[in-house]
Design a protein around this motif. Structure first.
Motif, mmCIF file in Angstrom:
data_model
loop_
_atom_site.group_PDB
_atom_site.id
_atom_site.type_symbol
_atom_site.label_atom_id
_atom_site.label_comp_id
_atom_site.label_asym_id
_atom_site.label_seq_id
_atom_site.Cartn_x
_atom_site.Cartn_y
_atom_site.Cartn_z
ATOM 1 N N PHE A 79 0.839 -1.202 0.000
ATOM 2 C CA PHE A 79 0.000 0.000 0.000
ATOM 3 C C PHE A 79 0.869 1.246 0.000
ATOM 4 C CE2 PHE A 79 -1.504 3.532 2.595
ATOM 5 C CZ PHE A 79 -2.661 3.895 1.907
ATOM 6 N N SER A 80 1.884 1.258 0.854
ATOM 7 C CA SER A 80 2.737 2.436 0.964
ATOM 8 C C SER A 80 3.457 2.720 -0.353
ATOM 9 C CB SER A 80 3.762 2.254 2.088
ATOM 10 O OG SER A 80 4.421 3.462 2.359
ATOM 11 N N SER A 81 3.929 1.671 -1.010
ATOM 12 C CA SER A 81 4.624 1.855 -2.290
ATOM 13 C C SER A 81 3.680 2.430 -3.347
ATOM 14 C CB SER A 81 5.195 0.520 -2.778
ATOM 15 O OG SER A 81 6.174 0.035 -1.886
ATOM 16 N N ILE A 82 2.469 1.877 -3.412
ATOM 17 C CA ILE A 82 1.484 2.371 -4.389
ATOM 18 C C ILE A 82 1.088 3.803 -4.057
ATOM 19 C CG2 ILE A 82 -0.873 2.086 -5.257
ATOM 20 C CD1 ILE A 82 -0.505 -0.933 -4.871
ATOM 21 N N TYR A 83 0.880 4.079 -2.769
ATOM 22 C CA TYR A 83 0.506 5.430 -2.352
ATOM 23 C C TYR A 83 1.587 6.442 -2.732
ATOM 24 C CZ TYR A 83 -0.200 9.416 0.758
ATOM 25 O OH TYR A 83 -0.338 10.688 1.261
ATOM 26 N N CYS A 84 2.842 6.102 -2.472
ATOM 27 C CA CYS A 84 3.952 7.007 -2.793
ATOM 28 C C CYS A 84 4.015 7.290 -4.292
ATOM 29 C CB CYS A 84 5.276 6.416 -2.329
ATOM 30 S SG CYS A 84 5.509 6.406 -0.543
ATOM 31 N N ILE A 85 3.907 6.235 -5.086
ATOM 32 C CA ILE A 85 3.978 6.410 -6.540
ATOM 33 C C ILE A 85 2.830 7.281 -7.033
ATOM 34 C CG2 ILE A 85 3.803 5.201 -8.751
ATOM 35 C CD1 ILE A 85 5.317 2.864 -7.428
ATOM 36 N N ILE A 86 1.614 7.036 -6.506
ATOM 37 C CA ILE A 86 0.454 7.841 -6.912
ATOM 38 C C ILE A 86 0.661 9.313 -6.561
ATOM 39 C CG2 ILE A 86 -1.982 8.319 -6.431
ATOM 40 C CD1 ILE A 86 -2.411 5.310 -6.171
ATOM 41 N N VAL A 87 1.108 9.580 -5.334
ATOM 42 C CA VAL A 87 1.297 10.964 -4.893
ATOM 43 C C VAL A 87 2.370 11.658 -5.715
ATOM 44 C CG1 VAL A 87 2.154 12.407 -3.007
ATOM 45 C CG2 VAL A 87 0.456 10.645 -2.548
ATOM 46 N N TYR A 88 3.483 10.963 -5.973
ATOM 47 C CA TYR A 88 4.553 11.594 -6.744
ATOM 48 C C TYR A 88 4.151 11.813 -8.195
ATOM 49 C CZ TYR A 88 7.900 11.307 -2.912
ATOM 50 O OH TYR A 88 8.556 11.498 -1.718
ATOM 51 N N VAL A 89 3.410 10.867 -8.758
ATOM 52 C CA VAL A 89 2.923 11.050 -10.137
ATOM 53 C C VAL A 89 1.962 12.238 -10.192
ATOM 54 C CG1 VAL A 89 1.491 10.053 -11.962
ATOM 55 C CG2 VAL A 89 3.273 8.674 -10.882
ATOM 56 N N ILE A 90 1.047 12.314 -9.212
ATOM 57 C CA ILE A 90 0.124 13.451 -9.146
ATOM 58 C C ILE A 90 0.903 14.758 -9.011
ATOM 59 C CG2 ILE A 90 -1.596 14.597 -7.686
ATOM 60 C CD1 ILE A 90 -2.699 11.820 -7.034
ATOM 61 N N SER A 91 1.920 14.745 -8.159
ATOM 62 C CA SER A 91 2.690 15.965 -7.886
ATOM 63 C C SER A 91 3.388 16.500 -9.124
ATOM 64 C CB SER A 91 3.709 15.698 -6.776
ATOM 65 O OG SER A 91 3.063 15.341 -5.567
ATOM 66 N N VAL A 92 4.022 15.590 -9.891
ATOM 67 C CA VAL A 92 4.753 16.060 -11.078
ATOM 68 C C VAL A 92 3.819 16.289 -12.260
ATOM 69 C CG1 VAL A 92 6.886 14.928 -10.366
ATOM 70 C CG2 VAL A 92 5.311 13.714 -11.887
ATOM 71 N N ALA A 93 2.577 15.755 -12.176
ATOM 72 C CA ALA A 93 1.632 15.900 -13.285
ATOM 73 C C ALA A 93 0.679 17.075 -13.111
ATOM 74 C CB ALA A 93 0.826 14.612 -13.459
ATOM 75 N N ILE A 94 0.473 17.523 -11.846
ATOM 76 C CA ILE A 94 -0.514 18.600 -11.639
ATOM 77 C C ILE A 94 0.087 19.828 -10.937
ATOM 78 C CG2 ILE A 94 -2.736 19.211 -10.613
ATOM 79 C CD1 ILE A 94 -3.634 16.341 -10.998
ATOM 80 N N ILE A 349 -7.253 11.577 -3.168
ATOM 81 C CA ILE A 349 -5.994 11.364 -2.455
ATOM 82 C C ILE A 349 -5.900 12.177 -1.169
ATOM 83 C CG2 ILE A 349 -4.582 13.177 -3.507
ATOM 84 C CD1 ILE A 349 -3.570 9.469 -2.934
ATOM 85 N N TYR A 350 -6.596 13.309 -1.083
ATOM 86 C CA TYR A 350 -6.473 14.177 0.094
ATOM 87 C C TYR A 350 -6.971 13.516 1.377
ATOM 88 C CZ TYR A 350 -4.766 18.951 0.608
ATOM 89 O OH TYR A 350 -3.984 20.052 0.850
ATOM 90 N N PRO A 351 -8.164 12.880 1.387
ATOM 91 C CA PRO A 351 -8.623 12.235 2.630
ATOM 92 C C PRO A 351 -7.645 11.185 3.153
ATOM 93 C CG PRO A 351 -10.447 12.449 1.099
ATOM 94 C CD PRO A 351 -9.209 12.830 0.338
ATOM 95 N N ILE A 352 -7.108 10.363 2.262
ATOM 96 C CA ILE A 352 -6.146 9.339 2.683
ATOM 97 C C ILE A 352 -4.895 9.997 3.252
ATOM 98 C CG2 ILE A 352 -4.652 7.459 1.875
ATOM 99 C CD1 ILE A 352 -6.805 6.811 -0.191
ATOM 100 N N THR A 353 -4.434 11.052 2.590
ATOM 101 C CA THR A 353 -3.242 11.758 3.061
ATOM 102 C C THR A 353 -3.473 12.369 4.437
ATOM 103 O OG1 THR A 353 -2.611 12.273 0.780
ATOM 104 C CG2 THR A 353 -1.612 13.601 2.520
#
Length: 434
Positions: A79-94, A349-353
């Motif tokens: 879960f942590s690995s998937i969460y990190c990848i999602i957040v970083y992809v979102i960060s560099v994409a938006i 992603i915000y609620p989970i974060t």
């Protein structure tokens, strides 16, 4: 345990600047403008998601002193690995490309009339230069860029409020606090906390910072977090108040998109406060605020993937280049279009974060892995209707959300997550740690 004042100020300024980007500057004035007489209530809501939660995130980093991976590992490693990848992809994409788009539309295009591709290319080329000089990021941003940003912001706010007639219009918000909370999502500051907090941790590990002991770093990060949080609170409250009190004296074209309204209002306030020089000040403010945030996002992303590949500098460089190329591509888009794309992503992603941040500052005897798993799963499930409702609203979905408290405000996950936390803490076996 002795922390030098210079180290504290540099880290605090750098942390503030890594948080403070395009949305942080553009969102508050228009929020205050629409809040009118209820600007104080909107400010309280905005501070919850734009200041309080992010600073708690920094305190969690001070406790963990690891990477973003450590935020979710109690749920499970995958879960942590998937969460990190999602957040970083979102960060560099938006949020990262959004800084280039804002810089172009507000600072560059009005002055030079250049193509957005050229702006994005030059912008992210400079970002890459800073990111590749990784060990100097804190000093470059904390010593030089942030003090300049803060001085100009305080000048605009101070002069604007001092020359205001202190009259406000009627509020357009039915629930000012909730409107402030949801607008705080668009700052990306909670996500920023888990991203840039890791940047601060890694930066402190470089020899030139001379802060190596765990307790010393924890103390430094905590104090820097509180100072940066106080700075964010002061600036946000000042910008919201300025928008509320000064906004009635500035014409905001309601035919334009919301984001152009934000830019026009802030430009009007700057010119009213500083005269014709206000346009120049605004352009510099936008450029610097956006740039430092983009540097933090790209550096944080590159740090994470370097860690995945056994501290490989090659992985760091390749990730930084890919992130900057993505920034160049997406940064050409209209700022408003990026905002529209971002909203459903943030609802997901915000609620989970937020729950990960809050759980990580609690004692491990309370926030056990079982608590992490149950609360995160409940939060994820209960945030799905918010996302679906925004993308494709339907009558059947409305029938479901009608039974979920706060769902009409896109906060249907809050009470279920709180109940899941309380019940799991009460029923879990004593002494359970796994």
């Amino acid at each position: 345990m002795n922390i030098k004042r210079k180290e504290l100020l540099v880290t605090s300024f750098a942390l503030f600047s890594l948080f403070f980007g395009a949305g942080n500057l553009l969102l508050p004035p228009l929020l205050g403008y629409h809040a009118g007489q209820n600007w104080l209530w909107v400010t309280i809501g905005f501070m919850i998601t734009a200041v309080l939660i992010p600073i708690i995130g920094i305190l969690a980093h001070a406790k963990l002193q690891g990477t973003m991976y450590d935020f979710g590992k109690k749920v499970s490693p995958w879960f942590s690995s998937i969460y990190c990848i999602i957040v970083y992809v979102i960060s560099v994409a938006i949020p990262s490309p959004r800084t280039a788009s804002a810089t172009h539309e507000i600072a560059i295009h009005p002055a030079f009339g250049t193509n957005p591709l050229l702006t994005s290319f030059i912008y992210f080329s400079l970002v890459l230069v800073f990111v590749l000089n990784r060990s100097k990021i804190l000093n470059l941003i904390g010593k030089f860029l942030t003090p300049f940003i803060v001085i100009m912001l305080l000048a605009v706010i101070g002069i604007g409020l001092s020359s205001s007639a202190f009259t406000t219009g009627a509020s357009t918000f039915e629930t000012p606090i909730v409107s402030g909370i949801l607008e705080g999502y668009q700052t990306f500051d909670a996500i920023g906390a888990v991203v840039v907090g890791a940047v601060i941790i890694i930066s402190l590990n470089f020899k030139n910072m001379k802060v190596s002991a765990f307790e010393s770093k924890r103390k430094l990060i905590r104090q820097s977090g509180f100072i940066a949080g106080a700075g964010l609170f002061l600036i946000y409250a000042g910008l919201i108040a300025t928008g509320a009190y000064y906004g009635s004296e500035i014409e905001v074209n309601t035919d334009l998109s919301t984001d152009m309204q934000r830019a026009n209002l802030l430009r009007g306030i700057s010119i009213a406060a500083l005269g014709t020089f206000g346009n120049t000040v605004l352009s510099i403010l936008i450029s610097l605020a956006c740039f430092t945030t983009a540097v933090g996002i790209v550096a944080g992303t590159a740090d994470y993937f370097r860690g995945l590949f056994k501290a490989s500098q090659t992985a760091y460089v390749i990730t930084a280049i890919i992130a900057c190329l993505a920034g160049i591509g997406v940064g050409q888009m209209n700022f408003h279009d990026i905002i529209v794309i971002a909203y459903p992503v943030l609802l997901f992603i915000y609620p989970i974060t937020i729950v990960l941040i809050l759980l990580n500052v609690l004692s491990e005897s309370i926030a056990t892995p079982l608590v992490f798993r149950v609360v995160v799963i409940v939060t994820f499930i209960c945030s799905i209707p918010d996302v679906i409702g925004f993308i494709s609203p339907s009558e059947s979905l409305k029938n479901v959300t009608d039974y979920m408290p706060l769902a009409q405000h896109s906060l249907g996950w809050v009470l279920p997550a709180l109940l899941a936390f309380v019940i799991t803490v009460l029923v879990q076996p004593k002494g359970r740690t796994a």
